[in-house]
Design a protein around this motif. Structure first.
Motif, PDB file in Angstrom:
ATOM      1  N   PHE A 169     -30.569 -15.164  18.722  1.00  0.00           N
ATOM      2  CA  PHE A 169     -29.879 -14.922  19.976  1.00  0.00           C
ATOM      3  C   PHE A 169     -29.676 -13.439  20.257  1.00  0.00           C
ATOM      4  O   PHE A 169     -29.743 -13.016  21.397  1.00  0.00           O
ATOM      5  N   TYR A 170     -29.470 -12.641  19.208  1.00  0.00           N
ATOM      6  CA  TYR A 170     -29.213 -11.230  19.465  1.00  0.00           C
ATOM      7  C   TYR A 170     -30.474 -10.405  19.576  1.00  0.00           C
ATOM      8  O   TYR A 170     -30.452  -9.324  20.154  1.00  0.00           O
TER       9      TYR A 170
ATOM     10  N   ILE B 218     -31.189 -11.837  24.086  1.00  0.00           N
ATOM     11  CA  ILE B 218     -30.100 -10.977  24.538  1.00  0.00           C
ATOM     12  C   ILE B 218     -30.143 -10.712  26.057  1.00  0.00           C
ATOM     13  O   ILE B 218     -29.084 -10.545  26.670  1.00  0.00           O
TER      14      ILE B 218
ATOM     15  N   GLN C  69     -27.778 -12.984  27.857  1.00  0.00           N
ATOM     16  CA  GLN C  69     -26.475 -12.956  27.200  1.00  0.00           C
ATOM     17  C   GLN C  69     -25.402 -13.712  27.987  1.00  0.00           C
ATOM     18  O   GLN C  69     -24.622 -14.462  27.421  1.00  0.00           O
ATOM     19  N   SER C  70     -25.396 -13.514  29.302  1.00  0.00           N
ATOM     20  CA  SER C  70     -24.306 -14.102  30.093  1.00  0.00           C
ATOM     21  C   SER C  70     -24.380 -15.619  30.080  1.00  0.00           C
ATOM     22  O   SER C  70     -23.402 -16.292  30.404  1.00  0.00           O
TER      23      SER C  70
ATOM     24  N   TRP D 182     -25.447 -17.578  27.259  1.00  0.00           N
ATOM     25  CA  TRP D 182     -25.120 -18.248  26.001  1.00  0.00           C
ATOM     26  C   TRP D 182     -23.842 -17.739  25.340  1.00  0.00           C
ATOM     27  O   TRP D 182     -23.267 -18.457  24.529  1.00  0.00           O
ATOM     28  N   VAL D 183     -23.361 -16.550  25.686  1.00  0.00           N
ATOM     29  CA  VAL D 183     -22.156 -16.066  25.008  1.00  0.00           C
ATOM     30  C   VAL D 183     -20.934 -16.958  25.284  1.00  0.00           C
ATOM     31  O   VAL D 183     -20.215 -17.320  24.354  1.00  0.00           O
TER      32      VAL D 183
ATOM     33  N   ALA E  47     -19.652 -10.535  20.742  1.00  0.00           N
ATOM     34  CA  ALA E  47     -20.868  -9.932  21.299  1.00  0.00           C
ATOM     35  C   ALA E  47     -20.823  -8.417  21.257  1.00  0.00           C
ATOM     36  O   ALA E  47     -21.197  -7.742  22.195  1.00  0.00           O
TER      37      ALA E  47
END
Lengths: 530, 101
Positions: free
Chosen positions: A281-282, A286, A289-290, A292-293, A339
């Protein structure tokens, strides 16, 4: 025919990508070492094969640890981080951090298993081999830069674990938990793989670097397939780290598996799952991000809360520890949810301290099972343990308090750091849930930690309710004889390898809890995914 | 007649869902096991379809990895199933009831 030969001869030789064997040396040492153990133990006389395979296996783990530490020093130099094997495997501080962690856990597991596994003589070799192979899979998961390589690592890890769980002869509980683990593990692998297929379809590659480049440079018109794929990968890995709502297999499996295997599973399989989650994920997703975070935040909150609440109502020690480990997984997820580099650093610190604690804790439970002469220790059975086996009681209490996050243990800073990271990223609601769940957790941790100091009720049911009572002191003279006998049992088993493992875990937990600086800076340096 | 690639994707999604449904509704461990294999094969179909649509041979090679891993899983899984159900007459998941809570 001659045409075919001419055809073959005329084609240019195949080009292979350069292979840096040194980058995957820890994995190779584990695999080659496992095969060597298998060969050697079948060649030596039967009566020494147990000693030979355990010694050789521990040596293999030690060599792998030495090589990992060597790689760690190498990776300190600038520009040392690179993708090797045609971009399929990473050699970076993050991977090396997990190499070291997995080598240590494998070594501790082998030493604990030597005493605590209830196996026929020949089968200890299989135990050694499976632990080594399983560790190689975990290492591959931590270093994989390609989703398929990650999947291979996941399966090498899991398939070895399925067998390890079912290994003990005459252990029906082990076999039952093995089949549950196998069924749900296979199911989650299939989901993970379907996610990989969807991501491949959406981005045209399974390589995390190429996925990142594609997602950063292209605006997807419809990202439904990609989001579905990401979600399924999250679900698949969620099973492995036993995050709520994919946790339901964990208590059964942790309870039924032999204690050293449970410790190994709780440390290695979970850490490998987190390594994969972080890496995928990172470094791959990435740009999204908006999306899955927030999902990770929700999962983290539920995992912490459900783990803590359900642990309160348990009566079996290993089952309680299983729910406790679910609760801990929530805390590690909290660091990911933050994050930020700080959050991931806190998660890595949590992972390494948690792994040592949990291996030690399950080894202690295994030793307690041995002292009490029964499998499946209930919390009530711990009564009077501080007299029967003072060392085990002390270690048990220390390792439980470390999980509760008591000061002067590694657990305190671990929990403190992830909550701090969440707060500094302004994730107040989940940070609040974390603190509430930590408070709930203290209740069941203390209940377990105080039990060894309560006296055994001799014939009187009422004292079982009231804990320490006058009645017990009256029977003091009577039970002193018994106590003396049992201390000698404890003393006899004092110098075995499982005791070494437990002592090492306790020393590390307290030592690094007080002198915490170096480990925290190591964990923070292992974060390079940004 | 040409068949668009999306049909294959829909088919594989259906197969995958069928497998998942079977996994959760059937009580016989062997049938659950077969449902799992159905899910893996649906994944293979997805890989091949995407590989064809993208014109990338990579997706087809991935299928071999999946096949090998699935075979390894079958070997271990059947071993465990035999070990646990050798002394029982039927292989249903309801018999697995040592753990409670």
């Amino acid at each position: 025919m001659s045409f075919l030969i001419a055809q073959v001869a005329s084609t240019t030789p195949l080009k292979f990508p350069p292979i840096e064997y040194s980058a995957i040396a820890p994995e190779l040492i584990m695999v080659v070492g496992a095969i060597a153990v298998l060969l050697v133990s079948s060649l030596v006389p039967r009566h020494i094969s147990k000693a030979v395979s355990i010694t050789l296996g521990s040596l293999v783990a030690l060599v792998s640890l030495a090589d990992s530490i060597y790689l760690a020093f190498q990776s300190g130099s600038p520009g040392a981080d690179k993708a090797v094997l045609a971009g399929a495997v990473a050699l970076d501080k993050f991977a090396v951090f997990f190499y070291v962690l997995f080598s240590i856990v494998a070594l501790l597991t082998l030493l604990a298993g030597r005493e605590l596994m209830n196996l026929d003589r020949g089968r200890i070799t299989e135990f050694v081999i499976l632990v080594l192979l399983s560790t190689s899979g975990a290492m591959l998961m931590a270093s994989a830069l390609d989703l398929i390589v990650l999947f291979l690592g996941l399966e090498i890890l899991s398939i070895s674990l399925y067998v390890l769980v079912a290994m003990e002869s005459d252990n029906d509980r082990g076999r039952e938990s093995s089949i549950k683990y196998f069924m749900l593990g296979g199911f989650s692998s299939a989901i993970f793989l379907y996610g990989v297929a969807l991501v491949y379809g959406a981005t045209g590659s399974t390589n995390l670097g190429q996925i990142f480049t594609f997602l950063a440079n292209n605006l997807l018109k419809s990202n439904g397939v990609l989001l579905a794929g990401m979600g399924m990968i999250l679900v698949g890995l969620g099973f492995k780290i036993s995050a709520v709502p994919f946790h339901f297999w964990a208590p059964d499996v942790y309870q039924g598996a032999p204690s050293p295997v449970t410790g190994f599973m709780a440390a290695t399989a979970k850490a490998a799952g987190f390594a994969a989650l972080l890496r995928v994920f990172y470094s791959g997703f990435i740009p999204f991000q908006s999306d899955w975070v927030p999902l990770i935040g929700v999962i983290a909150g539920f995992t912490m809360l459900v783990g803590a609440v359900l642990a309160v109502v348990q009566t079996d020690v290993k089952r309680t520890l299983a729910y406790s480990s679910i609760n801990q997984a929530g805390f590690i997820l909290l660091g990911l949810y933050a994050a930020s580099a700080r959050g991931v650093g806190a998660s890595l610190y949590f992972l390494i301290t948690y792994s040592v604690v949990i291996v030690g804790a399950f080894a202690t439970v295994g030793a307690i099972e041995k002292v009490l002469g029964k499998s499946g220790v209930q919390i009530e059975d711990l009564r009077g343990l501080s007299k029967k086996a003072p060392f085990l009681a002390f270690s048990f209490v220390t390792l439980i308090l470390a999980q509760a996050g008591a000061p002067f243990t590694t657990g305190f800073l671990a929990k403190f750091n992830v909550v701090l990271a969440a707060v500094s990223s302004k994730h107040y609601p989940v940070a609040l849930i974390a603190m509430i769940s930590a408070a709930i957790a203290v209740f069941f941790y203390l209940r377990m930690a105080l039990m060894p100091f309560r006296s055994v009720s001799v014939g009187a049911e009422s004292s079982a309710e009231g804990g320490m009572s006058l009645e017990d002191s009256q029977y003091g003279g009577d039970s002193a004889v018994m106590v003396k006998e049992e201390i000698s049992i404890d003393a006899k088993s004092k110098l075995d390898s499982a005791t070494v493992v437990i002592a090492a875990a306790v020393i590390v937990t307290i030592g690094l809890g007080i002198w915490a600086g170096p480990l925290i800076s190591i964990a923070n340096r292992a974060v390079l995914l940004f | 007649m040409t068949v668009p690639g999306s049909w294959y994707l829909v088919l594989s999604a259906l197969l995958f869902s069928l497998g998942a449904l079977g996994f959760f509704t059937r009580r016989n461990v062997l049938i659950m096991f077969m449902s799992m294999e159905l899910m893996l094969n649906a994944v293979n179909l997805t890989f091949v379809t995407f590989s064809r649509m993208l014109g990338d041979i990579g997706g087809q090679t991935l299928v071999f990895f999946v096949l090998v891993v699935a075979a390894a899983e079958v070997v271990v899984g059947l071993g465990i199933i035999v070990a646990i159900f050798r002394r029982r007459s039927s292989a249903t998941a309801d018999d697995l009831s040592i753990f409670r809570g």
